[in-house]
Design a protein around this motif. Structure first.
Motif, PDB file in Angstrom:
ATOM      1  N   VAL A  71       0.839  -1.207   0.000  1.00 50.06           N
ATOM      2  CA  VAL A  71       0.000   0.000   0.000  1.00 50.06           C
ATOM      3  C   VAL A  71       0.872   1.254   0.000  1.00 50.06           C
ATOM      4  CG1 VAL A  71      -1.753   1.297   1.278  1.00 50.06           C
ATOM      5  CG2 VAL A  71      -1.885  -1.196   1.178  1.00 50.06           C
ATOM      6  N   ILE A  72       1.918   1.254   0.814  1.00 53.70           N
ATOM      7  CA  ILE A  72       2.825   2.405   0.892  1.00 53.70           C
ATOM      8  C   ILE A  72       3.473   2.660  -0.462  1.00 53.70           C
ATOM      9  CG2 ILE A  72       4.968   3.273   1.904  1.00 53.70           C
ATOM     10  CD1 ILE A  72       2.680   3.398   3.843  1.00 53.70           C
ATOM     11  N   HIS A  73       3.898   1.620  -1.121  1.00 54.67           N
ATOM     12  CA  HIS A  73       4.572   1.778  -2.411  1.00 54.67           C
ATOM     13  C   HIS A  73       3.607   2.323  -3.476  1.00 54.67           C
ATOM     14  CE1 HIS A  73       7.744  -1.295  -0.963  1.00 54.67           C
ATOM     15  NE2 HIS A  73       8.239  -0.069  -0.883  1.00 54.67           N
ATOM     16  N   LYS A  74       2.348   1.940  -3.399  1.00 54.27           N
ATOM     17  CA  LYS A  74       1.353   2.487  -4.329  1.00 54.27           C
ATOM     18  C   LYS A  74       1.203   3.999  -4.139  1.00 54.27           C
ATOM     19  CE  LYS A  74      -1.538  -1.631  -4.894  1.00 54.27           C
ATOM     20  NZ  LYS A  74      -2.889  -2.230  -4.645  1.00 54.27           N
ATOM     21  N   VAL A  75       1.188   4.440  -2.881  1.00 57.46           N
ATOM     22  CA  VAL A  75       1.041   5.865  -2.588  1.00 57.46           C
ATOM     23  C   VAL A  75       2.279   6.640  -3.043  1.00 57.46           C
ATOM     24  CG1 VAL A  75       0.727   7.571  -0.756  1.00 57.46           C
ATOM     25  CG2 VAL A  75      -0.532   5.409  -0.672  1.00 57.46           C
ATOM     26  N   ILE A  76       3.452   6.091  -2.782  1.00 54.36           N
ATOM     27  CA  ILE A  76       4.695   6.762  -3.205  1.00 54.36           C
ATOM     28  C   ILE A  76       4.756   6.874  -4.724  1.00 54.36           C
ATOM     29  CG2 ILE A  76       7.204   6.519  -3.310  1.00 54.36           C
ATOM     30  CD1 ILE A  76       7.089   5.355  -0.494  1.00 54.36           C
ATOM     31  N   LEU A  77       4.361   5.809  -5.406  1.00 52.04           N
ATOM     32  CA  LEU A  77       4.338   5.839  -6.873  1.00 52.04           C
ATOM     33  C   LEU A  77       3.374   6.913  -7.375  1.00 52.04           C
ATOM     34  CD1 LEU A  77       5.468   4.371  -9.378  1.00 52.04           C
ATOM     35  CD2 LEU A  77       3.428   2.906  -9.304  1.00 52.04           C
ATOM     36  N   LYS A  78       2.288   7.101  -6.683  1.00 53.54           N
ATOM     37  CA  LYS A  78       1.289   8.102  -7.048  1.00 53.54           C
ATOM     38  C   LYS A  78       1.855   9.519  -6.984  1.00 53.54           C
ATOM     39  CE  LYS A  78      -3.382   9.468  -5.585  1.00 53.54           C
ATOM     40  NZ  LYS A  78      -4.468   9.181  -4.619  1.00 53.54           N
ATOM     41  N   PHE A  79       2.786   9.753  -6.048  1.00 54.43           N
ATOM     42  CA  PHE A  79       3.348  11.097  -5.857  1.00 54.43           C
ATOM     43  C   PHE A  79       4.817  11.183  -6.297  1.00 54.43           C
ATOM     44  CE2 PHE A  79      -0.233  11.011  -2.931  1.00 54.43           C
ATOM     45  CZ  PHE A  79      -0.795  12.265  -3.090  1.00 54.43           C
ATOM     46  N   ARG A  80       5.229  10.265  -7.176  1.00 54.26           N
ATOM     47  CA  ARG A  80       6.646  10.196  -7.519  1.00 54.26           C
ATOM     48  C   ARG A  80       7.166  11.488  -8.146  1.00 54.26           C
ATOM     49  NH1 ARG A  80       3.624   7.327 -11.016  1.00 54.26           N
ATOM     50  NH2 ARG A  80       3.919   7.499 -13.279  1.00 54.26           N
ATOM     51  N   TYR A  81       6.368  12.138  -8.990  1.00 53.52           N
ATOM     52  CA  TYR A  81       6.855  13.346  -9.653  1.00 53.52           C
ATOM     53  C   TYR A  81       6.996  14.506  -8.665  1.00 53.52           C
ATOM     54  CZ  TYR A  81       5.912  10.839 -13.980  1.00 53.52           C
ATOM     55  OH  TYR A  81       5.913   9.909 -14.984  1.00 53.52           O
ATOM     56  N   SER A  82       6.048  14.645  -7.768  1.00 56.75           N
ATOM     57  CA  SER A  82       6.137  15.704  -6.760  1.00 56.75           C
ATOM     58  C   SER A  82       7.311  15.463  -5.822  1.00 56.75           C
ATOM     59  CB  SER A  82       4.834  15.773  -5.952  1.00 56.75           C
ATOM     60  OG  SER A  82       3.754  16.158  -6.775  1.00 56.75           O
ATOM     61  N   LEU A  83       7.532  14.195  -5.468  1.00 63.34           N
ATOM     62  CA  LEU A  83       8.656  13.869  -4.584  1.00 63.34           C
ATOM     63  C   LEU A  83       9.993  14.160  -5.277  1.00 63.34           C
ATOM     64  CD1 LEU A  83       7.269  10.520  -3.129  1.00 63.34           C
ATOM     65  CD2 LEU A  83       7.610  12.650  -1.857  1.00 63.34           C
ATOM     66  N   MET A  84      10.066  13.839  -6.563  1.00 60.54           N
ATOM     67  CA  MET A  84      11.298  14.122  -7.307  1.00 60.54           C
ATOM     68  C   MET A  84      11.501  15.628  -7.468  1.00 60.54           C
ATOM     69  SD  MET A  84      11.623  11.158 -10.247  1.00 60.54           S
ATOM     70  CE  MET A  84      10.005  11.437 -10.941  1.00 60.54           C
ATOM     71  N   GLU A  85      10.408  16.356  -7.681  1.00 58.47           N
ATOM     72  CA  GLU A  85      10.508  17.802  -7.853  1.00 58.47           C
ATOM     73  C   GLU A  85      11.065  18.467  -6.599  1.00 58.47           C
ATOM     74  OE1 GLU A  85       7.610  21.658  -8.783  1.00 58.47           O
ATOM     75  OE2 GLU A  85       6.772  19.642  -8.626  1.00 58.47           O
TER      76      GLU A  85
END
Length: 334
Positions: A187-201
């Motif tokens: 579940v955590i990995h699904k959420v992180i994948l969902k926000f991957r671009y914002s996290l990278m930014e």
């Protein structure tokens, strides 16, 4: 109501009885009846009348207490007119009739408002479902075009629509959840994948550890709650080296999931209010905040039988803690 207050309400009747007693006494004395007998007669009459009034007072007090207890025990007090015993006194019958009419009018109005609210909620849910399809198509198009700037904006729109949808459903979670066994790390990995671009930014360093745990709840609602927490953390990152730490703790009766960021933190005076609807804090940039993310997360956690808590220190960190009860069955709020 005290006994003396009760007597004050019957002052006219009591004065008439005293007048009648005085008149009888004068007549008896006029016809030569012994004064001692007349005095005894007056004492007996007053004693009997006082005892009767006391008994009537206790009876009415008991009836009043029963009605009060009946009202206090009702969850929906506007139904009281349907279960109140019909009074026998002429004046009380008029009050009873007025109460019945008022309660009927109120119940009709409540039914009308409830129907309108349900119709509006159905419309909002339908609109949100329909609008998510073209937004998703736009997001996929921009992703294929590698236009991440426009994709980020469409993702924001999608998240706002999703928030609106879950807010509309938040009062009826019991009709829309399915409890099953979940692997927390997935579940955590699904959420992180969902926000991957914002996290990278934001150049966020993610530290994930000890999350290989099993929990029991609704996957869809849990992903939404975690998304709101993640979105909130990203929004308030303010350092050159942003860090997000996610870990869990296994206790005897529950599992704790901690999501901690090293953002701007929250003032101590604001901690008790962060779960209030519309509260954005006094030390944060309110231009991009609506104060709905943590409010909805807390509301949904409560309804799903989970517990959401927060700890923070200004300019250092903010930590959200979700408590999952152990076992396959636990109580859900209605």
């Amino acid at each position: 109501m005290s006994f003396f207050t009760y007597l004050e309400e019957k002052i006219t009747e009591l004065l008439f009885q005293l007048f009648f007693l005085s008149l009888v006494s004068v007549v008896l004395l006029f016809y030569g009846v012994d004064m001692l007998f007349v005095v005894l007669l007056i004492i007996v009459f007053i004693s009997i009348q006082g005892l009767l009034e006391w008994c009537m007072y206790q009876k009415k007090r008991s009836a009043s207490r029963q009605i009060i207890d009946l009202v206090d025990g009702l969850q929906e007090a506007y139904y009281i007119a349907d279960i109140l015993p019909k009074p026998k006194e002429f004046q009380n019958e008029a009050y009873y009739y007025a109460l019945k009419k008022a309660c009927k009018a109120m119940n009709d109005e409540i039914s009308r408002i409830t129907e309108e609210k349900q119709a509006y909620q159905d419309y909002v849910e339908g609109f949100a479902h329909e609008i998510k399809i073209p937004i998703g198509a736009l997001s996929l198009t921009f992703d294929n075009m590698k236009n991440y700037s426009l994709k980020k904006e469409t993702d924001k729109i999608f998240q706002l629509v999703e928030q609106m949808l879950y807010y509309a459903r938040s009062e009826n979670t019991e009709k829309d959840y399915f409890v099953k066994q979940l692997y927390l790390d997935e579940v955590i990995h699904k959420v992180i994948l969902k926000f991957r671009y914002s996290l990278m930014e934001h150049k966020v360093t993610i530290d994930i550890r000890d999350i290989e745990k099993i929990v029991y709840t609704d996957e869809k609602w849990l992903i939404f709650i975690l998304s709101q927490i993640m979105q909130n953390a990203i929004k308030y990152f303010d350092k050159q080296e942003n860090k997000l730490t996610i870990y869990s703790q296994d206790n005897e009766t529950n599992i704790l999931l901690m999501i901690e960021d090293n953002g701007c933190g929250i003032e101590a005076s604001d901690i008790s209010r962060v779960f209030e609807k519309g509260f954005t804090g006094s030390n944060r940039n309110k231009a991009n905040a609506m104060g709905m993310g943590l409010y909805l997360s807390k509301r949904l956690c409560d309804r799903l039988g989970l517990h959401l808590d927060i700890a923070s220190k200004e300019k250092e960190y903010t930590r959200l803690i979700i408590t999952f009860p152990k076992g396959t069955v636990h109580n859900f709020s209605k």
